[in-house]
Design a protein around this motif. Structure first.
Motif, PDB file in Angstrom:
ATOM      1  N   LEU A  11       0.825  -1.214   0.000  1.00 44.74           N
ATOM      2  CA  LEU A  11       0.000   0.000   0.000  1.00 44.74           C
ATOM      3  C   LEU A  11       0.860   1.266   0.000  1.00 44.74           C
ATOM      4  O   LEU A  11       0.504   2.261  -0.625  1.00 44.74           O
ATOM      5  CB  LEU A  11      -0.934  -0.003   1.223  1.00 44.74           C
ATOM      6  CG  LEU A  11      -2.032  -1.068   1.216  1.00 44.74           C
ATOM      7  CD1 LEU A  11      -2.846  -1.011   2.502  1.00 44.74           C
ATOM      8  CD2 LEU A  11      -2.955  -0.898   0.005  1.00 44.74           C
ATOM      9  N   SER A  12       1.994   1.214   0.695  1.00 40.30           N
ATOM     10  CA  SER A  12       2.911   2.366   0.701  1.00 40.30           C
ATOM     11  C   SER A  12       3.452   2.617  -0.701  1.00 40.30           C
ATOM     12  O   SER A  12       3.499   3.767  -1.166  1.00 40.30           O
ATOM     13  CB  SER A  12       4.070   2.122   1.678  1.00 40.30           C
ATOM     14  OG  SER A  12       3.606   2.005   3.006  1.00 40.30           O
ATOM     15  N   SER A  13       3.862   1.552  -1.386  1.00 37.42           N
ATOM     16  CA  SER A  13       4.379   1.683  -2.746  1.00 37.42           C
ATOM     17  C   SER A  13       3.303   2.208  -3.695  1.00 37.42           C
ATOM     18  O   SER A  13       3.562   3.041  -4.563  1.00 37.42           O
ATOM     19  CB  SER A  13       4.910   0.334  -3.250  1.00 37.42           C
ATOM     20  OG  SER A  13       6.010  -0.093  -2.477  1.00 37.42           O
ATOM     21  N   LEU A  14       2.086   1.704  -3.520  1.00 37.07           N
ATOM     22  CA  LEU A  14       0.974   2.152  -4.356  1.00 37.07           C
ATOM     23  C   LEU A  14       0.666   3.631  -4.098  1.00 37.07           C
ATOM     24  O   LEU A  14       0.340   4.380  -5.030  1.00 37.07           O
ATOM     25  CB  LEU A  14      -0.262   1.300  -4.081  1.00 37.07           C
ATOM     26  CG  LEU A  14      -1.424   1.418  -5.070  1.00 37.07           C
ATOM     27  CD1 LEU A  14      -0.990   0.914  -6.441  1.00 37.07           C
ATOM     28  CD2 LEU A  14      -2.624   0.611  -4.578  1.00 37.07           C
ATOM     29  N   SER A  15       0.793   4.059  -2.843  1.00 39.48           N
ATOM     30  CA  SER A  15       0.549   5.467  -2.492  1.00 39.48           C
ATOM     31  C   SER A  15       1.538   6.386  -3.192  1.00 39.48           C
ATOM     32  O   SER A  15       1.174   7.493  -3.624  1.00 39.48           O
ATOM     33  CB  SER A  15       0.656   5.661  -0.967  1.00 39.48           C
ATOM     34  OG  SER A  15      -0.304   4.903  -0.285  1.00 39.48           O
ATOM     35  N   ILE A  16       2.791   5.945  -3.318  1.00 33.49           N
ATOM     36  CA  ILE A  16       3.810   6.741  -4.005  1.00 33.49           C
ATOM     37  C   ILE A  16       3.395   6.984  -5.458  1.00 33.49           C
ATOM     38  O   ILE A  16       3.438   8.108  -5.960  1.00 33.49           O
ATOM     39  CB  ILE A  16       5.180   6.045  -3.953  1.00 33.49           C
ATOM     40  CG1 ILE A  16       5.687   5.998  -2.512  1.00 33.49           C
ATOM     41  CG2 ILE A  16       6.185   6.760  -4.844  1.00 33.49           C
ATOM     42  CD1 ILE A  16       6.935   5.146  -2.339  1.00 33.49           C
ATOM     43  N   VAL A  17       2.966   5.919  -6.126  1.00 29.47           N
ATOM     44  CA  VAL A  17       2.540   6.023  -7.523  1.00 29.47           C
ATOM     45  C   VAL A  17       1.344   6.971  -7.643  1.00 29.47           C
ATOM     46  O   VAL A  17       1.309   7.857  -8.521  1.00 29.47           O
ATOM     47  CB  VAL A  17       2.171   4.635  -8.084  1.00 29.47           C
ATOM     48  CG1 VAL A  17       1.606   4.747  -9.495  1.00 29.47           C
ATOM     49  CG2 VAL A  17       3.382   3.716  -8.072  1.00 29.47           C
ATOM     50  N   PHE A  18       0.374   6.790  -6.767  1.00 31.67           N
ATOM     51  CA  PHE A  18      -0.859   7.590  -6.797  1.00 31.67           C
ATOM     52  C   PHE A  18      -0.545   9.075  -6.580  1.00 31.67           C
ATOM     53  O   PHE A  18      -1.020   9.936  -7.334  1.00 31.67           O
ATOM     54  CB  PHE A  18      -1.824   7.083  -5.724  1.00 31.67           C
ATOM     55  CG  PHE A  18      -3.181   7.725  -5.766  1.00 31.67           C
ATOM     56  CD1 PHE A  18      -4.066   7.442  -6.793  1.00 31.67           C
ATOM     57  CD2 PHE A  18      -3.566   8.623  -4.778  1.00 31.67           C
ATOM     58  CE1 PHE A  18      -5.322   8.034  -6.828  1.00 31.67           C
ATOM     59  CE2 PHE A  18      -4.811   9.222  -4.811  1.00 31.67           C
ATOM     60  CZ  PHE A  18      -5.696   8.929  -5.844  1.00 31.67           C
ATOM     61  N   LEU A  19       0.275   9.380  -5.566  1.00 31.95           N
ATOM     62  CA  LEU A  19       0.599  10.778  -5.256  1.00 31.95           C
ATOM     63  C   LEU A  19       1.396  11.426  -6.387  1.00 31.95           C
ATOM     64  O   LEU A  19       1.109  12.561  -6.781  1.00 31.95           O
ATOM     65  CB  LEU A  19       1.382  10.856  -3.946  1.00 31.95           C
ATOM     66  CG  LEU A  19       0.589  10.594  -2.662  1.00 31.95           C
ATOM     67  CD1 LEU A  19       1.516  10.554  -1.457  1.00 31.95           C
ATOM     68  CD2 LEU A  19      -0.488  11.659  -2.471  1.00 31.95           C
ATOM     69  N   LEU A  20       2.393  10.715  -6.911  1.00 30.99           N
ATOM     70  CA  LEU A  20       3.198  11.279  -7.988  1.00 30.99           C
ATOM     71  C   LEU A  20       2.347  11.564  -9.226  1.00 30.99           C
ATOM     72  O   LEU A  20       2.535  12.580  -9.901  1.00 30.99           O
ATOM     73  CB  LEU A  20       4.344  10.333  -8.356  1.00 30.99           C
ATOM     74  CG  LEU A  20       5.560  10.348  -7.422  1.00 30.99           C
ATOM     75  CD1 LEU A  20       6.555   9.285  -7.838  1.00 30.99           C
ATOM     76  CD2 LEU A  20       6.233  11.715  -7.427  1.00 30.99           C
ATOM     77  N   LYS A  21       1.419  10.670  -9.531  1.00 30.74           N
ATOM     78  CA  LYS A  21       0.543  10.883 -10.689  1.00 30.74           C
ATOM     79  C   LYS A  21      -0.326  12.127 -10.483  1.00 30.74           C
ATOM     80  O   LYS A  21      -0.495  12.939 -11.411  1.00 30.74           O
ATOM     81  CB  LYS A  21      -0.331   9.649 -10.906  1.00 30.74           C
ATOM     82  CG  LYS A  21      -1.247   9.748 -12.124  1.00 30.74           C
ATOM     83  CD  LYS A  21      -0.461   9.786 -13.421  1.00 30.74           C
ATOM     84  CE  LYS A  21      -1.381   9.816 -14.632  1.00 30.74           C
ATOM     85  NZ  LYS A  21      -0.635   9.834 -15.899  1.00 30.74           N
ATOM     86  N   ILE A  22      -0.860  12.290  -9.287  1.00 31.11           N
ATOM     87  CA  ILE A  22      -1.677  13.466  -8.986  1.00 31.11           C
ATOM     88  C   ILE A  22      -0.841  14.736  -9.097  1.00 31.11           C
ATOM     89  O   ILE A  22      -1.273  15.741  -9.678  1.00 31.11           O
ATOM     90  CB  ILE A  22      -2.293  13.346  -7.569  1.00 31.11           C
ATOM     91  CG1 ILE A  22      -3.364  12.260  -7.558  1.00 31.11           C
ATOM     92  CG2 ILE A  22      -2.894  14.685  -7.127  1.00 31.11           C
ATOM     93  CD1 ILE A  22      -3.958  12.009  -6.192  1.00 31.11           C
ATOM     94  N   TYR A  23       0.378  14.705  -8.547  1.00 37.03           N
ATOM     95  CA  TYR A  23       1.241  15.885  -8.586  1.00 37.03           C
ATOM     96  C   TYR A  23       1.593  16.261 -10.021  1.00 37.03           C
ATOM     97  O   TYR A  23       1.669  17.453 -10.367  1.00 37.03           O
ATOM     98  CB  TYR A  23       2.529  15.628  -7.789  1.00 37.03           C
ATOM     99  CG  TYR A  23       2.317  15.408  -6.302  1.00 37.03           C
ATOM    100  CD1 TYR A  23       1.143  15.820  -5.674  1.00 37.03           C
ATOM    101  CD2 TYR A  23       3.292  14.788  -5.519  1.00 37.03           C
ATOM    102  CE1 TYR A  23       0.946  15.606  -4.315  1.00 37.03           C
ATOM    103  CE2 TYR A  23       3.108  14.593  -4.157  1.00 37.03           C
ATOM    104  CZ  TYR A  23       1.938  14.996  -3.561  1.00 37.03           C
ATOM    105  OH  TYR A  23       1.742  14.794  -2.217  1.00 37.03           O
ATOM    106  N   GLU A  24       1.819  15.246 -10.858  1.00 29.26           N
ATOM    107  CA  GLU A  24       2.126  15.529 -12.268  1.00 29.26           C
ATOM    108  C   GLU A  24       0.925  16.164 -12.967  1.00 29.26           C
ATOM    109  O   GLU A  24       1.073  17.086 -13.767  1.00 29.26           O
ATOM    110  CB  GLU A  24       2.553  14.251 -12.985  1.00 29.26           C
ATOM    111  CG  GLU A  24       3.950  13.754 -12.635  1.00 29.26           C
ATOM    112  CD  GLU A  24       5.051  14.632 -13.209  1.00 29.26           C
ATOM    113  OE1 GLU A  24       4.760  15.494 -14.058  1.00 29.26           O
ATOM    114  OE2 GLU A  24       6.209  14.461 -12.787  1.00 29.26           O
TER     115      GLU A  24
END
Length: 272
Positions: A11-24
């Motif tokens: 879930l931590s790894s998935l959160s990184i992907v999710f947050l980075l996509k939103i920031y982009e």
């Protein structure tokens, strides 16, 4: 508890992907996001530090070099999320596990199993045919694959070269060196630092630290590495593809869907 730590790492790894996509999507400066995230990652590391000792000079030098690669690879990962989408980026990042396996065979004298050889061939094939023609291999995905793989191989070398060094100490060195490299780049390139970008970067640092920390806890609870890493890597590939489709409306061709499934098979074969 080990199974819980596995799920939390995923879930931590998935959160990184999710947050980075939103920031982009919001147009935040990726370099400020990534540089500021390491401030929190390194600081949290001190909280969980068990041994209060200063790393040796050779450990520091090694950590500073890998920290530079951390900053570069995380920046390219974020860029790829924007340009290529979640599923291709995550898939190529996770397939990079083939590189430390290759180095283990070539440099450290480990004997590959038949499954390992099949997996390496399969991964090479996926990379070649991801685009329509082999000569059109996406440079950003290829660079991401090579960088992630070299970092993974370097981490394995670290455990061989410095077995006595505490994992948390090395993570702190990595995070803070990546922090310094990141802010050096921001200062010399005269990039504008907005408060909202800086604080969102700090938020990213939380799952970034725990994605590594929970993996170490799972391993310390007795869950074998051949279970831990395939579980996390396959889970992140599949869930990230679903994440991209549901939340960001990212479409995958039939061929890419098949290649992602083949990628999960390749990761399983690497662990056998």
């Amino acid at each position: 508890m080990g199974n819980l730590f596995l799920v939390l790492a995923l879930l931590s790894s998935l959160s990184i992907v999710f947050l980075l996509k939103i920031y982009e999507k919001k147009g935040y400066d990726r370099y400020v996001i990534i540089a500021s995230n390491y401030l929190i990652s390194g600081s949290i590391g001190f909280i969980f530090l068990e041994k209060n000792e200063f790393p040796k000079t050779d450990v520091l030098i090694f950590g500073i070099i890998i920290g530079f690669l951390f900053f570069i690879s995380f920046s390219i990962f974020s860029m790829s999320l924007k340009k290529k989408g979640i599923a291709p980026t995550v898939t190529f990042g996770r397939l990079s596990l083939a590189i430390p396996v290759f180095f283990s065979i070539l440099l450290w004298g480990e004997s590959p199993s038949e499954f390992n050889i099949i997996s390496l061939i399969l991964i090479f094939t996926i990379i070649l045919i991801w685009e329509k023609r082999a000569r059109n291999i996406s440079p950003i995905l290829l660079i991401l694959f090579l960088l992630f793989g070299f970092i993974d191989a370097s981490m394995k070398y670290f455990k061989i070269r410095f077995p006595e060094v505490d994992n948390n100490i090395f993570l702190i060195v990595l995070f803070y060196s990546a922090l310094l490299w990141g802010w050096a780049y921001i200062i010399f390139s005269k990039r504008k630092v907005r408060k909202i970008t800086f604080f969102n970067g700090l938020a990213l640092g939380i799952p970034n630290f725990f994605s590594s920390y929970f993996v170490l806890l799972a391993l310390s609870c007795g869950i074998p590495a051949y279970v831990t890493f395939p579980f996390i890597n396959i889970g992140i590939i599949i869930l990230s593809a679903l994440l991209g489709k549901i939340f960001f409306k990212e479409a995958l061709s039939f061929k890419q869907t098949v290649l992602i499934l083949l990628g999960t098979v390749a990761i399983v074969l690497l662990s056998l």
